[in-house]
Design a protein around this motif. Sequence first.
Motif: not given
Length: 270
Positions: A95-97, A108-110, A148
């Motif tokens: 998960q990256t913000d 913001d994706e995971w 992503d």
Amino acid sequence: MKKTILAAALASVFPAAASAGHYTPGVEAIRAAVVPGPGLYYKGYAVRYDADENTALPADSEVSVNALANRFIWVTEQKLLGGDLTFETIIPVIQTDLSIAGGALESDEWGLGDIFFGSVLGWHGERWDAVGGIGVWTETGRDDEPADPGLGYTETMLTFGGNVYLNDSKDLAFSTLGRYSIADDSAIEDELLLEWALSKRLATGLEVGLAGYERWQLEGGDQEKHGIGIEAGYFWPQTMTGLNLAVYDEYSADQDFEGSLLRLTLTKVF
């Protein structure tokens, strides 16, 4: 290339600008170059990374990453070139913000990241251990948005390293583990990464050490980063389970994010 704006927060989480490197610096340290005895192993690496400095990006750019890398290891009883033949796979969930220029770009994706398949050989001597191997990060993760979990390319990773015991009781050790990454895209430059640790195993069974990592972009690239920290680990033989906790501070970075990393590793022997 969609993600070049990111300039590498965590190499295994999203790509550095024109630099290879799925592997996350700081996930290994104490006795990292020691291949264990024959058997089945699970290692779960829970990583938290935060950074708000990057000379390659506009001011007020920051990133936060939460990742769980699930690593499955089979150390066989077979020998090849005198070493223990070992197979492994790594399945990361990430998960990256990400925020660029104070929110001018946000993502913001995971999801499931790129999966790794590899093999290593482990050698053991009276006062030393060594490891060498090769593997491939496959293009399995989604890579449509900047944050992503997939990088959008396949990569070959070479592994090499050694461990030296500094006394007869083998409770004082220095270990270094190297990764050389080569992407299948000619626009992505090679990467060299080293992880190291000087550790002491206490009479209680607790092992503590000074740890660090160094990362360089090769072939004339400018990116690099350096981090230093501490790690502690304990293994419970009754349940064949171990826990390691490490914290790092990145004291230098060029054309890359500079921040801090917290890592918890669970080891289970089956």
